[in-house]
Scaffold this active site. Sequence first.
Site, mmCIF file in Angstrom:
data_model
loop_
_atom_site.group_PDB
_atom_site.id
_atom_site.type_symbol
_atom_site.label_atom_id
_atom_site.label_comp_id
_atom_site.label_asym_id
_atom_site.label_seq_id
_atom_site.Cartn_x
_atom_site.Cartn_y
_atom_site.Cartn_z
ATOM 1 C CB VAL A 14 -0.160 35.844 22.943
ATOM 2 C CG1 VAL A 14 -1.415 36.572 23.387
ATOM 3 C CG2 VAL A 14 0.556 36.641 21.861
ATOM 4 N NE ARG A 45 1.990 22.293 19.826
ATOM 5 C CZ ARG A 45 2.628 23.001 18.905
ATOM 6 N NH1 ARG A 45 3.022 22.448 17.776
ATOM 7 N NH2 ARG A 45 2.865 24.293 19.090
ATOM 8 C CE LYS A 206 -2.617 41.796 11.657
ATOM 9 N NZ LYS A 206 -1.172 42.114 11.663
ATOM 10 N N GLY A 303 3.522 41.523 19.582
ATOM 11 C CA GLY A 303 4.290 41.453 20.825
ATOM 12 C C GLY A 303 3.460 40.788 21.894
#
Lengths: 428, 428
Positions: A14, A45, A206, A303
């Site tokens: 994302v 990282r 959610k 996605g």
Amino acid sequence: MEKLKVAVLGLGTVGSGVPLILKEHQEKISLVTGVEIVVEQALVRDEAEKVDLAKHYDIQLTTDYQEILSNPEIQVVVELIGQIEPAKTYIIQALESGKHVVTANKDLLALHGKELVETANKHQRDLYYEAAVAGGIPILRTIANSLAADNITCVRGILNGTTNYMLTKMANEGWSYEQALDEAQALGFAESDPTNDVDGIDAAYKVAILTQFAFGMSIDLADIDKKGIRGMSSDDIQMAQQLGYIVKLLGSSKKTNGSVSAEVGPVLVPADHPLASVQNEMNAVYVQSSGVRESMYYGPGAGAKPTATSVVSDIITVAKNIRLGISGHMFNSYASETVLTKDEDIESKYYFSVNVEDKVGQFLKLTQIITEAGASIDQLIQQKSDGKQARIVAITHLMTKAQMAEVAKQINRVSEFELVASYQVWTD
Amino acid sequence: MEKLKVAVLGLGTVGSGVPLILKEHQEKISLVTGVEIVVEQALVRDEAEKVDLAKHYDIQLTTDYQEILSNPEIQVVVELIGQIEPAKTYIIQALESGKHVVTANKDLLALHGKELVETANKHQRDLYYEAAVAGGIPILRTIANSLAADNITCVRGILNGTTNYMLTKMANEGWSYEQALDEAQALGFAESDPTNDVDGIDAAYKVAILTQFAFGMSIDLADIDKKGIRGMSSDDIQMAQQLGYIVKLLGSSKKTNGSVSAEVGPVLVPADHPLASVQNEMNAVYVQSSGVRESMYYGPGAGAKPTATSVVSDIITVAKNIRLGISGHMFNSYASETVLTKDEDIESKYYFSVNVEDKVGQFLKLTQIITEAGASIDQLIQQKSDGKQARIVAITHLMTKAQMAEVAKQINRVSEFELVASYQVWTD
């Protein structure tokens, strides 16, 4: 053109999509916001890891969050690390440093939303998280803005793409639960540990956020009944189909006389209902309200590109707010005291699937259990028997959740009965 | 609490719903806007007419628009008269008098949107019209806000409830076109003159507005190809079903290489597509875009309460803008030069239904016509013949609209052929 500089925390799928979309749609975004939005810094990282991506988009990589916090040019922090910590601390520090925050972190919002919203409020900064629920579907903004004039009574949705993919394959291709899970993992929909998906935990996060938006109520995750699809029998899916239903894993939040009940579980949805046509990894949220009555919002629930697009739409909102000088208003300004509905006041039809020893009188016994709980049966069907065992399937009329629990308890008490499933049946 | 005073022009079914919804949801609306929104005045044709309603909600009735215009306390005018005049003049006068405007007038916005938006802009007033497209579905706000980060490539929708009701009944119950129209009129969905509905004009207005929002382009109504469902044969609907399609009247607007093509017409939608499950008088808009890829917005397209709810959500936006001091920004700020796609560049699959004299060689002749136009056939089926006449149905591969027109022309030239229908077949 003036620049709005953004820092992205986490350049995963994302995160990498955010600079891509900002670049691809730069012209339109500038037209709408009056500024050029650029990703200036990114927290990773390991600086060696994303060098090519950073070069391509001219992003400074850092492993030290302080560099971002102390950079006065960064006006917006986009958190895409996920999980609780260090994401939570990073967001709070960003808000305290006067930066606006966009995140797609559903776990965090579901568990600590109140604290984060209060921090944003205190520092008069924006905090948006449209992508946290149902990825590409703009359901939170729709509830907050377009349904502000309405009185929502119930929100139900297919909120987890992995399990919807599995259920679609089990229904359409006759796959077993194990086959469907294997394939979902092979496609990268499901993690190697699928617990969060198949046990309904992801959907419950959610539901908690949807409950805040639809009813202004903060519900604890522990107060959301979570029933997943783990080990679901494809027989029940086929049986439901014969009865005219498609089994979907729904997250739901319902208002009854000012109180709210939220749960996640498999539901038998009528085959001609719009939710029944939501296939594979797609998500949808179905809203009932007293004004609009019914509306549904359908799209990809996850996605990289859909989620990144949703994140960028939040960044655009932040950019507009800065330009208009109206930063710091709450994403969701609807707040109401949280009152939970008692199980005695939650009503639904239910589907019971019971394995029984194949002998005379089993129909009667099951009917008695349901009748004694004060409920009644609408449809009662016996599936083929193997001589020893048969399966009985019952769909009830409206009954309370307390009655349902009592029926389940009594079925489990009968030694020759095995309760395979007890699912809700869609009620309007 | 401070009051925001509103005047409603026209107290018909939608107009009467506005004070109702403001009253019913007063608490929530005040929470979100910080003001109490009240309908102070209403313009009616005859003051004797709505006396009870006015009394109940404490509304001053007037037949003289000047009384509203000259009332400095009225900050928002809600136009619900419909049609072009006097609605257009009233809206312009309201904006010029410094009042914000909310309207549900699709004809007006489709035909004179540009002028109205410019007037609002000049006087720095708000002009919102969410209810003009697909009543209860917040599609305009979604495109303007949530999809601002996205690049929309195609918008297609079931935008007319009357014709969708008719097509649903023809498909599910086997009704004829005439039966379906009679019933739609009896239920009050269709006017006694159903032209606007069945000839696709109503849907075309909405397509024009959707095109403005999705692509920033102003398209003339004359440039929208309008094919309705008037006289549609239920044979074709049944035939489409056998081939796995549901016939829906879609309004569509599509971007191809920076140019746009818009049309209204019957389309064969695959039976498992979400648009195919939109039944009866419900509407839905299906959006394809490069970021989110696909999303759909479903709800009632008309009706007093859903439309009034949408109107009130616009009034709430106006109220918030006033409070934040940000009035006068455009509902849709996306603008781009209008370029129309040439018929040679518009591609689709097509369904041709042809009545032929039942004799040898007709398949060949039809195939030749299609092949000579440079197109090719995917499926070719002959329906039962009555001995004299047979019906041949062909579904093509992708071909251009120009080729389609050529095929239709050539079919019509053959004396023993009668072209019954040429519909688009859904292409992604």
